[in-house]
Each structure stands twice: as C-alpha cells, then as structure tokens.
Design an enzyme around this catalytic site. Sequence first.
Site, PDB file in Angstrom:
ATOM      1  N   GLY A  61       0.781  -1.236   0.000  1.00 38.51           N
ATOM      2  CA  GLY A  61       0.000   0.000   0.000  1.00 38.51           C
ATOM      3  C   GLY A  61       0.811   1.283   0.000  1.00 38.51           C
ATOM      4  O   GLY A  61       0.310   2.342   0.410  1.00 38.51           O
ATOM      5  N   ARG A 115     -15.358 -15.206  -9.888  1.00 33.98           N
ATOM      6  CA  ARG A 115     -14.868 -13.837 -10.072  1.00 33.98           C
ATOM      7  C   ARG A 115     -16.050 -12.866 -10.140  1.00 33.98           C
ATOM      8  O   ARG A 115     -16.018 -11.775  -9.571  1.00 33.98           O
ATOM      9  CB  ARG A 115     -14.047 -13.791 -11.373  1.00 33.98           C
ATOM     10  CG  ARG A 115     -13.171 -12.606 -11.531  1.00 33.98           C
ATOM     11  CD  ARG A 115     -12.273 -12.730 -12.744  1.00 33.98           C
ATOM     12  NE  ARG A 115     -11.177 -13.655 -12.573  1.00 33.98           N
ATOM     13  CZ  ARG A 115     -10.082 -13.420 -11.852  1.00 33.98           C
ATOM     14  NH1 ARG A 115      -9.929 -12.263 -11.246  1.00 33.98           N
ATOM     15  NH2 ARG A 115      -9.134 -14.316 -11.735  1.00 33.98           N
ATOM     16  N   HIS A 150       0.594   0.817 -13.139  1.00 33.71           N
ATOM     17  CA  HIS A 150       1.216  -0.434 -13.588  1.00 33.71           C
ATOM     18  C   HIS A 150       2.722  -0.179 -13.746  1.00 33.71           C
ATOM     19  O   HIS A 150       3.109   0.829 -14.352  1.00 33.71           O
ATOM     20  CB  HIS A 150       0.600  -0.869 -14.926  1.00 33.71           C
ATOM     21  CG  HIS A 150       1.210  -2.131 -15.450  1.00 33.71           C
ATOM     22  ND1 HIS A 150       0.906  -3.369 -14.928  1.00 33.71           N
ATOM     23  CD2 HIS A 150       2.123  -2.345 -16.424  1.00 33.71           C
ATOM     24  CE1 HIS A 150       1.614  -4.282 -15.559  1.00 33.71           C
ATOM     25  NE2 HIS A 150       2.357  -3.699 -16.481  1.00 33.71           N
ATOM     26  N   ILE A 154      -7.713  -9.508 -11.474  1.00 32.19           N
ATOM     27  CA  ILE A 154      -8.252  -9.226 -12.803  1.00 32.19           C
ATOM     28  C   ILE A 154      -9.738  -8.943 -12.611  1.00 32.19           C
ATOM     29  O   ILE A 154     -10.434  -9.681 -11.902  1.00 32.19           O
ATOM     30  CB  ILE A 154      -8.019 -10.437 -13.735  1.00 32.19           C
ATOM     31  CG1 ILE A 154      -6.522 -10.557 -14.016  1.00 32.19           C
ATOM     32  CG2 ILE A 154      -8.812 -10.280 -15.032  1.00 32.19           C
ATOM     33  CD1 ILE A 154      -6.124 -11.790 -14.785  1.00 32.19           C
ATOM     34  N   LEU A 155     -10.198  -7.851 -13.214  1.00 33.97           N
ATOM     35  CA  LEU A 155     -11.574  -7.398 -12.979  1.00 33.97           C
ATOM     36  C   LEU A 155     -12.497  -7.825 -14.117  1.00 33.97           C
ATOM     37  O   LEU A 155     -12.084  -7.883 -15.280  1.00 33.97           O
ATOM     38  CB  LEU A 155     -11.584  -5.872 -12.839  1.00 33.97           C
ATOM     39  CG  LEU A 155     -10.742  -5.359 -11.665  1.00 33.97           C
ATOM     40  CD1 LEU A 155     -10.471  -3.867 -11.803  1.00 33.97           C
ATOM     41  CD2 LEU A 155     -11.427  -5.667 -10.344  1.00 33.97           C
ATOM     42  N   LEU A 173      -6.872  -5.908 -19.769  1.00 32.69           N
ATOM     43  CA  LEU A 173      -5.901  -5.802 -18.670  1.00 32.69           C
ATOM     44  C   LEU A 173      -4.712  -4.901 -19.018  1.00 32.69           C
ATOM     45  O   LEU A 173      -4.042  -5.115 -20.034  1.00 32.69           O
ATOM     46  CB  LEU A 173      -5.392  -7.205 -18.301  1.00 32.69           C
ATOM     47  CG  LEU A 173      -4.381  -7.273 -17.154  1.00 32.69           C
ATOM     48  CD1 LEU A 173      -5.046  -6.951 -15.828  1.00 32.69           C
ATOM     49  CD2 LEU A 173      -3.708  -8.634 -17.102  1.00 32.69           C
ATOM     50  N   THR A 201      -9.810  -0.300 -18.209  1.00 29.48           N
ATOM     51  CA  THR A 201     -10.834  -0.845 -19.098  1.00 29.48           C
ATOM     52  C   THR A 201     -10.854  -2.362 -18.893  1.00 29.48           C
ATOM     53  O   THR A 201     -10.045  -2.901 -18.123  1.00 29.48           O
ATOM     54  CB  THR A 201     -10.515  -0.538 -20.569  1.00 29.48           C
ATOM     55  OG1 THR A 201      -9.268  -1.166 -20.903  1.00 29.48           O
ATOM     56  CG2 THR A 201     -10.426   0.959 -20.825  1.00 29.48           C
ATOM     57  N   ASN A 250      -5.473   3.055 -12.455  1.00 29.31           N
ATOM     58  CA  ASN A 250      -4.548   2.018 -11.995  1.00 29.31           C
ATOM     59  C   ASN A 250      -3.133   2.515 -12.221  1.00 29.31           C
ATOM     60  O   ASN A 250      -2.894   3.365 -13.088  1.00 29.31           O
ATOM     61  CB  ASN A 250      -4.766   0.734 -12.787  1.00 29.31           C
ATOM     62  CG  ASN A 250      -3.850  -0.394 -12.331  1.00 29.31           C
ATOM     63  OD1 ASN A 250      -3.658  -0.608 -11.126  1.00 29.31           O
ATOM     64  ND2 ASN A 250      -3.254  -1.115 -13.270  1.00 29.31           N
ATOM     65  N   GLU A 271       6.727   6.485  -8.841  1.00 28.11           N
ATOM     66  CA  GLU A 271       5.296   6.179  -8.715  1.00 28.11           C
ATOM     67  C   GLU A 271       4.683   7.049  -7.616  1.00 28.11           C
ATOM     68  O   GLU A 271       3.574   7.563  -7.756  1.00 28.11           O
ATOM     69  CB  GLU A 271       5.079   4.698  -8.368  1.00 28.11           C
ATOM     70  CG  GLU A 271       5.449   3.736  -9.482  1.00 28.11           C
ATOM     71  CD  GLU A 271       5.135   2.289  -9.134  1.00 28.11           C
ATOM     72  OE1 GLU A 271       4.195   2.033  -8.355  1.00 28.11           O
ATOM     73  OE2 GLU A 271       5.830   1.397  -9.652  1.00 28.11           O
TER      74      GLU A 271
HETATM   75  C1  GRF Z   1       3.541  -0.994  -7.546  1.00 29.52           C
HETATM   76  O1  GRF Z   1       4.769  -1.299  -8.143  1.00 29.52           O
HETATM   77  C2  GRF Z   1       2.516  -0.725  -8.599  1.00 29.52           C
HETATM   78  O2  GRF Z   1       3.047  -0.185  -9.763  1.00 29.52           O
HETATM   79  C3  GRF Z   1       1.977  -2.104  -8.891  1.00 29.52           C
HETATM   80  O3  GRF Z   1       2.019  -2.796  -7.681  1.00 29.52           O
HETATM   81  C4  GRF Z   1       2.960  -2.180  -6.813  1.00 29.52           C
HETATM   82  C5  GRF Z   1       2.171  -1.776  -5.608  1.00 29.52           C
HETATM   83  O4  GRF Z   1       2.968  -1.336  -4.569  1.00 29.52           O
HETATM   84  N1  GRF Z   1       0.657  -2.013  -9.468  1.00 29.52           N
HETATM   85  P1  GRF Z   1       2.260  -0.693  -3.295  1.00 29.52           P
HETATM   86  O5  GRF Z   1       1.284  -1.718  -2.745  1.00 29.52           O
HETATM   87  O6  GRF Z   1       1.577   0.560  -3.734  1.00 29.52           O
HETATM   88  O7  GRF Z   1       3.378  -0.427  -2.336  1.00 29.52           O
END
Ligand code: GRF
Length: 208
Positions: free
Chosen positions: A12, A65, A109, A92-93, A144, A141, A107, A174
């Site tokens: 998180g 799911r 990624h 996966i949604l 994936l 969307t 999201n 990020e």
């Molecule tokens: C991050 O690298 C993000 O890009 C990916 O999963 C990881 C999540 O890390 N989707 P955190 O749980 O936010 O620390």
Amino acid sequence: MKSIVILISGRGSNMEAIVRACASEVWPARIAAVISNRPGAAGLDFAARHGIATLVLDHKGFASREAFDAELQRVIDGFSPDLLVLAGFMRILTPSFTAHYAERMLNIHPSLLPAFTGLHTHARALEMGCKFVGATVHFVTADLDHGAIVAQAVVPVIAGDDESSLSARVLKLEHRMYPRAVRWFVEGKLAIVDGVVRQSDGEAQAFS
Ligand code: GRF
C-alpha cells in the site's frame, strides 16, 4: 468535495502517498475508504491510523470472479465514490465491473505501457535488454493493463541493475506521479479525447 475509494492487496505504499498528498496539499477530496482483498494487507494499518474506513473483502470466500466483483462493487458504491483508485490491487476485474467504473477508475502499472502488461515487468524488461523502464497511470478498461494513459514515469537502466533495484527506483517516481494524477482527476483536469488523456493546464504528464 470528491470522494475516493482505494483498493489495495498488500504493502500500500502508493495508497499511502495518495493519502499523504490529499491531506498535505488540501485536495478538494477525501479518501472515503481503503479496501483490501487480502486480510492482513500491510496498507490497512496505515489507513486505519489515518482515520480512514478500512474493509477486507477476501476473494477466497467467493465461488466466482463475478460473485466477488459484484459484492466488491456493492461495498464500494456504499461510499459513493467519484473515483476508484487501484493501488497494487492484484485482481483481474470482470467487464461488468470495469464498465460500471468506466472513466472513473485509475490504476498504476510498473511498466511503460503498452509494453509489458501483466506480472514481473522489470525482470522481463531486463531480459529484453531494455534501456529504460518505468510506470504508467492509466484509466482502467476491461482489457488488462490497457486504457487511456494519464501519466508515465521513466527510469534509465544502469549497469548492475536487477529487478529489485529497478523496482525501488521506479517506485519512488510512482509515489510522485500517482498522487499528481489522482489530484488532476479530482480537480477535473483530465479529458480523454480520441483515447488520449490531456491535462487541461498543460502540466507535464511525463515524470523522470
Ligand atoms: C507498484 O509497483 C505498482 O506499480 C503495482 O504494484 C505495486 C504496488 O505497490 N501495481 P504498493 O502496494 O503501492 O506499495
């Protein structure tokens, strides 16, 4: 005041960066809830300590799911979110779920999409001899790790890098990029035109 629900599965740290930025930059938004599909996700403690409602909805308790996503949607909608933020949410949604939150679900990624959808992105980039890796914030969307790109962060690969050194450097970016992208959304500064996301103030959507 916009309402945000964040979904996590583990550490998180991106959720934490968003919660901190929302408070310190006084966004016109509140984090209404943090929901994990995994009991014991580390991020739940941080959210609870910050006075945010936390919930666990364990996917293992559902037969399909579709059944899990339907219940997740019901729980999320109890908070009437304007925006749903996936932050390390490892599921996966279903198409019905993604359609319900179309253009109001983001999201992050850990790759420069559209390259390296799926898992183990940095390891696969190293195997391919990529000279840059990164991360992408995108609208979600049914497809994936596709969907209109809101922001991207790029990191050069240097001698001796391995999966963990790369993911640590990308993660730092990020934590700058995702809060910025979420803030743009809650301030109404994102528009999708012909599948391309524009930031209306002309702020850079590229991070490095
Ligand atoms: C991050 O690298 C993000 O890009 C990916 O999963 C990881 C999540 O890390 N989707 P955190 O749980 O936010 O620390």
